[in-house]
Design a protein around this motif. Structure first.
Motif, PDB file in Angstrom:
ATOM      1  N   ASN A 160       0.830  -1.210   0.000  1.00  0.00           N
ATOM      2  CA  ASN A 160       0.000   0.000   0.000  1.00  0.00           C
ATOM      3  C   ASN A 160       0.864   1.259   0.000  1.00  0.00           C
ATOM      4  N   ALA A 173      -1.112  -6.009  -3.860  1.00  0.00           N
ATOM      5  CA  ALA A 173      -2.031  -5.661  -2.776  1.00  0.00           C
ATOM      6  C   ALA A 173      -3.324  -6.460  -2.900  1.00  0.00           C
ATOM      7  N   ASN A 175      -8.696  -4.134  -6.645  1.00  0.00           N
ATOM      8  CA  ASN A 175      -7.318  -3.710  -6.895  1.00  0.00           C
ATOM      9  C   ASN A 175      -6.706  -4.447  -8.082  1.00  0.00           C
TER      10      ASN A 175
END
Length: 672
Positions: free
Chosen positions: A293, A315, A331
């Motif tokens: 992140n 991630a 994501n």
């Protein structure tokens, strides 16, 4: 997802820094820089490795007071490559134009270097290599050794990324020899570090360790955080290849620590991504998510799309493994969308493969199968594009050789005609001498005829070899997709395809490449191909369909016999390990198969649609744990429209009984 290997588009992030160090060396001209000026340029170069923006600011006042053209070329080269490093690509193009305006060979070469670095940042490795080669050709013969070092390192880095390892090693070795002559420890470090990375990729771990040992001593003596970060990153790669997980983790943490000391956000982003991937492989998903992140924040801030793709994918995988399925899929899908927008097709396919594995491990079979289907389509498209490129390259080479032969024959013919004219002139003077010359001419004609005949024979042989190469897979010797398609089109009729299709895929093949290198992967593919040939009959058509996937077409047979054949194939692959050097690798496969036309309606379909159906069966086998064969027993479709509905929602059709499957488990790997 690890920061991908040098052959993929994802390598741009990892390899950028080696390229930065190369391109930021002072731009040498035919005349040496003044020692004081060279020292100042070297200091700015070191600053640029940690803070490109600060280096650019330092160069602006120096450019205004540059005492001569050599100094101006040096400063502009540093400025342009620093701008490209900081993703200021428009500014880098403007700096390259300023170098062109100086209108000297040295300035032209420097402009090409800056443009090559900017083009590489855009992801076009092939064009970047063309620019580097043009710079090499433009450089005067008496140019400074530092410029020659720079170009050899640039060429080596790009050749390595494009998979031309032997050529890359030769370029790196030349650069190292120049660095030794210059007595430059930073340049020697960069050359040894690059050679070590190349040997790691090639699976030559002993030689890689030797190069890393030398690089370690050089980096320690220089004591520069940016160089130490790169050393520990390479050491982490070597530890990964050696399966030394504790050292891999420590090295990745050290790389990040030195990157933070250096302060370059691009370098920090890269090391964050690499450490996050190490945590992923170790099953430390919360640590991986936290580190990755942070990389996402930096990638967005510095507008680095390639780094952002890898960070988002990593991630997402960590979140999926932690049970945060919705956020994880979001994501990864963003990463996939970015990869497609950048035309990074190999990265796109690799992301999908890891996406499917993560979803499967989390029990999200519906989305896992969808990811596998998308990955298969992407891999096929990639393989087809690669095949077309290779075929066009082979044909271009053939046409070039053919043209050269025609030119040689024409030159010989012209020489013969000239000799005949001389003979006629001499005949008017001395008849006996003319007769002798005519005899010589006849002998020459005979010799020329024989050579023309030999050339035609070679041409026919080349045509035959071109046809063979177009039909066969270069690695395994199996027929390829093109041959299969032509053969099936030739035998297709109006009644639809009748016979059996078997589509199989090597399980966890990407892990073999990531863990042991592509040479080991090639050994696995070759061994699987041979075992398939040994198991099948001569009349069966065994094809390398693409990557780690194979396709087999057989004649019609009873379903019980087909089941036994699928079981034999599973056993043939898994019964003994594949050996590669000192490695012993247990390999299994997953299979999808069916015999057409399928009951109960026996709807006629073409072979392309048959492959699509066994492909769906293959992914059911993979989703159910791999090392098994999934056979389609029946599909309840009486019209094309009903079949379209089933293929569009295969899982629903399985649940409501419109599709009936049979599952055949494989043996434990290594069981005889």
């Amino acid at each position: 997802m690890p920061l991908p290997s040098s052959r993929s588009m994802g390598a741009l992030v990892r390899c950028t820094f080696a390229f930065v160090w190369i391109a930021l060396s002072p731009a040498a001209t035919a005349a040496e820089l003044d020692p004081d000026l060279a020292s100042r340029v070297d200091a700015i170069e070191a600053q640029a490795r940690s803070n490109p923006d600060a280096a650019i600011d330092s160069l602006d006042p120096l450019l205004k007071t540059a005492p001569d053209q050599a100094s101006r070329i040096a400063f502009l080269t540093l400025k342009g490559t620093s701008q490209a490093s900081a993703n200021k690509l428009d500014a880098a193009d403007a700096t390259a134009a300023a170098l062109d305006a100086l209108a000297t060979p040295e300035a032209k070469a420097a402009a090409l270097i800056v443009r090559g670095f900017a083009v590489r940042a855009h992801g076009d490795l092939t064009r970047a290599l063309e620019l580097a080669n043009e710079a090499h050709d433009a450089l005067p013969a008496d140019a400074d050794l530092r410029q020659r070092y720079r170009l050899q390192m640039i060429r080596g880095s790009l050749l390595f990324d494009l998979g031309r390892q032997a050529d890359a090693l030769a370029a790196y070795r030349d650069a190292l020899a120049i660095a030794v002559r210059l007595r430059s420890k930073p340049r020697q470090f960069r050359a040894h570090d690059s050679i070590a990375t190349l040997f790691i990729e090639a699976g030559e771990l002993v030689r890689a360790a030797d190069e890393t040992t030398i690089a370690s001593k050089l980096a320690a003596s220089i004591d520069e955080p940016a160089l130490l970060a790169q050393f520990w990153d390479t050491r982490s790669k070597l530890a990964q290849a050696q399966k030394d997980r504790p050292l891999e983790l420590v090295a990745a943490q050290n790389a990040l620590g030195f990157a933070r000391q250096a302060g370059n956000p691009e370098r920090i982003e890269t090391m964050l991504i690499n450490l996050g991937d190490t945590y992923l492989k170790a099953g430390r998903y919360r640590d991986a998510l936290q580190i990755t992140n942070e990389a996402i924040v930096i990638a967005r801030r510095i507008s680095d799309p390639h780094g952002l793709i890898v960070a988002l994918a990593n991630a997402g995988q960590a979140e999926i493994r932690l049970g945060l399925l919705e956020q994880g899929r979001k994501n990864v899908e963003e990463a996939l969308d970015l990869a497609m927008r950048l035309d990074s097709h190999s990265m796109y396919a690799g992301l999908l493969a890891e996406y499917g594995e993560a979803l499967e491990a989390a029990g999200d079979y519906k989305h896992a199968i969808n990811a596998y289907h998308r990955e298969r389509r992407a891999s096929r498209a990639l393989a087809e594009a690669s095949r077309k490129g290779a075929l066009l390259e082979l044909d271009a080479r053939y046409q070039s050789e053919k043209k050269q032969r025609e030119i040689e024959l024409l030159n010989r013919d012209n020489a013969l005609k000239s000799a005949e004219l001389q003979n006629r002139s001499l005949q008017q003077r001395v008849w006996l001498l003319a007769a002798g010359l005519m005899l010589t001419g006849l002998l020459a004609v005979g010799l020329l005829y024989r050579r023309v005949r030999e050339a035609n024979q070679k041409l026919a042989e080349n045509n035959r070899m071109l046809k063979v190469r177009g039909e066969r897979d270069a690695l395994t010797g199996l027929f390829n997709r093109r041959y299969f398609q032509e053969a099936m089109h030739a035998r297709s009729g109006n009644e639809g395809f009748a016979g059996g299709l078997i589509l199989l895929d090597i399980d966890h093949f990407k892990r073999v490449n990531d863990t042991h290198g592509h040479a080991a992967g090639d050994a696995v593919i070759t061994a699987v191909a041979q075992r398939l040939l040994d198991t099948m009959r001569d009349s069966d058509l065994v094809v390398r369909w693409g990557g780690e996937e194979f396709l087999i077409a057989v004649g019609a047979m009873p379903i019980e016999q087909f089941d036994r054949l699928a079981g034999r194939l599973l056993h043939a692959i898994s019964s003994k390990p594949v050996r590669f050097g000192e490695l012993s690798m247990n390999i299994t496969i997953s299979i999808g198969f069916a015999s057409f036309p399928l009951p109960p309606a026996a709807l006629p379909i073409d072979w392309e649609r048959g492959i699509n159906q066994v492909d769906m069966a293959l992914y059911v086998a993979k989703a159910q744990g791999r090392n098994r064969a999934c056979g389609i027993r029946s599909i309840d479709a009486r019209t094309e429209a009903e079949l379209d509905m089933i293929e569009g929602s295969f899982e629903d059709a399985l649940r409501d009984g419109r599709v009936i499957l049979a599952m055949i488990p494989g043996d434990s790997p290594g069981s005889a």
